[in-house]
Motif scaffolding. Structure first.
Motif, mmCIF file in Angstrom:
data_model
loop_
_atom_site.group_PDB
_atom_site.id
_atom_site.type_symbol
_atom_site.label_atom_id
_atom_site.label_comp_id
_atom_site.label_asym_id
_atom_site.label_seq_id
_atom_site.Cartn_x
_atom_site.Cartn_y
_atom_site.Cartn_z
ATOM 1 N N PHE A 308 0.841 -1.216 0.160
ATOM 2 C CA PHE A 308 0.047 0.062 0.004
ATOM 3 C C PHE A 308 0.906 1.086 -0.018
ATOM 4 C CE2 PHE A 308 -3.447 -2.571 2.396
ATOM 5 C CZ PHE A 308 -4.148 -2.915 1.262
ATOM 6 N N ALA A 309 0.531 2.155 -0.968
ATOM 7 C CA ALA A 309 1.501 3.326 -1.129
ATOM 8 C C ALA A 309 0.893 4.434 0.022
ATOM 9 C CB ALA A 309 1.465 3.915 -2.627
ATOM 10 N N LEU A 310 1.852 5.158 0.519
ATOM 11 C CA LEU A 310 1.561 6.207 1.415
ATOM 12 C C LEU A 310 1.450 7.278 0.541
ATOM 13 C CD1 LEU A 310 3.998 5.622 4.515
ATOM 14 C CD2 LEU A 310 1.227 5.351 4.333
ATOM 15 N N PRO A 311 0.418 8.204 0.935
ATOM 16 C CA PRO A 311 0.379 9.414 0.053
ATOM 17 C C PRO A 311 1.465 10.402 0.317
ATOM 18 C CG PRO A 311 -1.278 9.546 1.817
ATOM 19 C CD PRO A 311 -0.507 8.255 1.779
ATOM 20 N N PHE A 312 2.145 11.232 -0.704
ATOM 21 C CA PHE A 312 3.355 12.102 -0.180
ATOM 22 C C PHE A 312 2.881 13.354 0.108
ATOM 23 C CE2 PHE A 312 2.233 12.193 -4.896
ATOM 24 C CZ PHE A 312 2.120 13.721 -5.176
ATOM 25 N N THR A 313 3.880 13.960 0.858
ATOM 26 C CA THR A 313 3.651 15.423 1.236
ATOM 27 C C THR A 313 2.863 15.551 2.416
ATOM 28 O OG1 THR A 313 1.720 16.300 0.047
ATOM 29 C CG2 THR A 313 3.772 16.348 -1.172
ATOM 30 N N LEU A 314 2.568 14.457 3.293
ATOM 31 C CA LEU A 314 1.759 14.617 4.482
ATOM 32 C C LEU A 314 2.771 14.464 5.445
ATOM 33 C CD1 LEU A 314 -1.042 11.940 4.087
ATOM 34 C CD2 LEU A 314 -1.087 14.282 3.494
ATOM 35 N N GLU A 315 2.387 14.834 6.904
ATOM 36 C CA GLU A 315 3.359 14.891 8.007
ATOM 37 C C GLU A 315 3.704 13.676 8.482
ATOM 38 O OE1 GLU A 315 4.508 17.687 8.720
ATOM 39 O OE2 GLU A 315 3.445 18.752 6.970
ATOM 40 N N HIS A 316 4.713 13.382 9.150
ATOM 41 C CA HIS A 316 5.006 12.321 9.869
ATOM 42 C C HIS A 316 3.874 11.668 10.929
ATOM 43 C CE1 HIS A 316 8.165 9.568 11.847
ATOM 44 N NE2 HIS A 316 7.259 9.536 12.859
ATOM 45 N N ASP A 317 3.207 12.385 11.416
ATOM 46 C CA ASP A 317 2.184 11.915 12.616
ATOM 47 C C ASP A 317 0.976 11.508 11.680
ATOM 48 O OD1 ASP A 317 3.405 12.860 14.566
ATOM 49 O OD2 ASP A 317 2.119 14.499 15.105
ATOM 50 N N ASP A 318 0.630 12.071 10.332
ATOM 51 C CA ASP A 318 -0.217 11.367 9.368
ATOM 52 C C ASP A 318 0.173 9.807 9.012
ATOM 53 O OD1 ASP A 318 -1.453 13.942 9.363
ATOM 54 O OD2 ASP A 318 -0.579 14.502 7.775
ATOM 55 N N TYR A 319 1.372 9.673 8.425
ATOM 56 C CA TYR A 319 2.024 8.479 8.240
ATOM 57 C C TYR A 319 1.706 7.376 9.379
ATOM 58 C CZ TYR A 319 3.968 11.098 4.477
ATOM 59 O OH TYR A 319 3.774 11.719 3.103
ATOM 60 N N VAL A 320 2.130 7.834 10.782
ATOM 61 C CA VAL A 320 1.964 6.974 11.826
ATOM 62 C C VAL A 320 0.470 6.478 12.060
ATOM 63 C CG1 VAL A 320 1.978 6.909 14.565
ATOM 64 C CG2 VAL A 320 3.861 7.999 13.108
ATOM 65 N N GLN A 321 -0.631 7.476 11.930
ATOM 66 C CA GLN A 321 -1.945 7.025 11.861
ATOM 67 C C GLN A 321 -2.282 5.947 10.956
ATOM 68 O OE1 GLN A 321 -4.520 8.905 9.843
ATOM 69 N NE2 GLN A 321 -5.672 7.242 10.258
ATOM 70 N N ILE A 322 -1.847 6.348 9.629
ATOM 71 C CA ILE A 322 -2.390 5.752 8.534
ATOM 72 C C ILE A 322 -1.918 4.252 8.647
ATOM 73 C CG2 ILE A 322 -1.943 5.272 6.095
ATOM 74 C CD1 ILE A 322 -1.993 8.455 5.720
ATOM 75 N N LEU A 323 -0.474 4.057 8.867
ATOM 76 C CA LEU A 323 -0.009 2.768 9.229
ATOM 77 C C LEU A 323 -0.333 1.945 10.258
ATOM 78 C CD1 LEU A 323 3.949 3.514 8.408
ATOM 79 C CD2 LEU A 323 2.197 2.420 6.807
ATOM 80 N N THR A 324 -0.814 2.674 11.486
ATOM 81 C CA THR A 324 -1.345 1.917 12.614
ATOM 82 C C THR A 324 -2.638 1.255 12.204
ATOM 83 O OG1 THR A 324 -0.055 3.470 14.116
ATOM 84 C CG2 THR A 324 -2.137 2.454 14.943
ATOM 85 N N ASP A 325 -3.550 2.451 11.327
ATOM 86 C CA ASP A 325 -4.867 1.712 10.829
ATOM 87 C C ASP A 325 -4.756 0.554 10.136
ATOM 88 O OD1 ASP A 325 -6.109 3.567 12.801
ATOM 89 O OD2 ASP A 325 -7.104 4.712 11.433
ATOM 90 N N ILE A 326 -3.954 0.799 9.133
ATOM 91 C CA ILE A 326 -3.777 -0.459 8.434
ATOM 92 C C ILE A 326 -3.205 -1.813 8.869
ATOM 93 C CG2 ILE A 326 -2.465 -1.378 6.308
ATOM 94 C CD1 ILE A 326 -1.918 1.689 5.269
#
Length: 340
Positions: A308-326
């Motif tokens: 699954f590709a993470l959207p670019f240009t987001l913040e670090h905390d956004d990636y933490v939330q997305i990966l944790t939910d995935i």
């Protein structure tokens, strides 16, 4: 072509571009390394880096994965993908083998071919003496495979003074060639990857050659790949879409994610440009909604591995939330179980 019930998800991976601020390149690279460490803690099976040149994204994924290999112990590390038009297969094989040794056999190199982007603008610096004769076809993959498999690259072997020389790339890492993935956008590329016995990376971009429906196009490519592969239905193919679950997102995060997807939606409605490139819509919503969408997706139904590709240009905390939910919500709905 018929669709069928999706398989249980066996391998859960994620992909990041490693976006950084030009004024602070360390910050973005460190964030990427921390995200890979988080992925391992969450139980992800693999973490992949995109390759971006002359942009504010990771230009040397192999170097970054070398660092990641020393900060992780289990998660597999991949590139999706390295465009071989900018690489020397001799030197790249040395770098890949070195990282595979450092990671104790966790590297999954993904590659593609073709004329480099904006080649006319960079050719005098990239290949000043040979740009007119460079071969940007799949021959470059064959050369890389030869090197990774330990084929001879020199006619000299022996000792010269106190220095010993080998005829093959050093270090040699057995099994690395079997973990080579090919990023295919069209039917001929998918067929070629199958015939060569490679693994297939199918992303959120395909070439609309015989159809205008993304899911059907992706499924046709995966089916053709396996038809041509010596392992048949057992051949490894991975699907990669932009997936953004919002289960634990704040209202502000959820709104940002939806705005991101809306800005990119127009390119998903019809093939783009002379090569008729078609983009998959970004999947934003609750994990239950995304799981339903994926399980009805013809391309997803053919795989049991995802990146699954993470959207670019987001913040670090956004990636933490997305990966944790995935890892914690979405993937279990798809039949995935974290490795104990």
């Amino acid at each position: 072509m018929s669709t069928d019930s999706p398989r249980d998800l066996k391998s859960l991976g994620f992909l990041t571009i490693g976006f950084f601020d030009e004024a602070d390149p360390f910050g973005g690279h460190e964030s990427t390394l921390q995200i890979i460490e988080l992925g391992e803690r969450l139980g992800f099976d693999s973490a992949w880096l995109r390759d971006r040149h002359l942009q504010h994204g990771i230009s040397s994924p192999v170097a970054v994965l070398a660092a990641a290999s020393q900060r992780t112990s289990r998660i597999e590390l991949g590139t999706a993908v390295i465009p071989l038009g900018l690489e020397n297969p001799f030197r790249l094989a040395e770098d890949l083998a070195t990282v595979d040794v450092l990671s104790r056999g966790r590297l999954n190199p993904g590659v593609s071919v073709g004329v480099p982007t904006h080649f006319d603008d960079i050719k005098e610096h990239l290949y000043p003496d040979s740009w007119q004769s460079e071969d940007f076809t799949t021959e470059r993959v064959d050369r890389l495979l030869h090197n990774l498999r330990g084929g001879d690259v020199s006619t000299f072997a022996g000792t010269e003074g106190i220095e010993a020389y080998s005829t093959r790339i050093q270090p040699h890492s057995p099994g690395l060639a079997d973990r080579l993935w090919y990023g295919a956008a069209g039917l001929s590329s998918a067929a070629w990857a199958g015939e060569r016995g490679l693994n297939l990376l199918s992303s959120s971009v395909v070439r609309a050659e015989e159809d205008d429906d993304f899911a059907r196009i992706q499924r046709a490519q995966i089916d053709l790949f396996r038809d041509r592969h010596p392992l048949g239905q057992a051949a490894r193919a991975s699907q990669g879409l932009v997936v953004i679950p919002t289960d634990t997102a704040t209202p502000e995060q959820a709104a940002k994610y939806r705005a991101f997807a809306e800005r990119r939606f127009a390119r998903t409605t019809a093939p783009q440009g002379p090569q008729r490139m078609l983009f998959a819509p970004d999947l934003v919503g609750s994990s239950a909604e995304i799981a339903d969408t994926l399980q009805a997706h013809a391309g997803y139904q053919a795989v049991d591995e995802v990146v699954f590709a993470l959207p670019f240009t987001l913040e670090h905390d956004d990636y933490v939330q997305i990966l944790t939910d995935i890892a914690g919500i979405l993937a279990p709905l798809l039949g995935w179980k974290a490795e104990k």
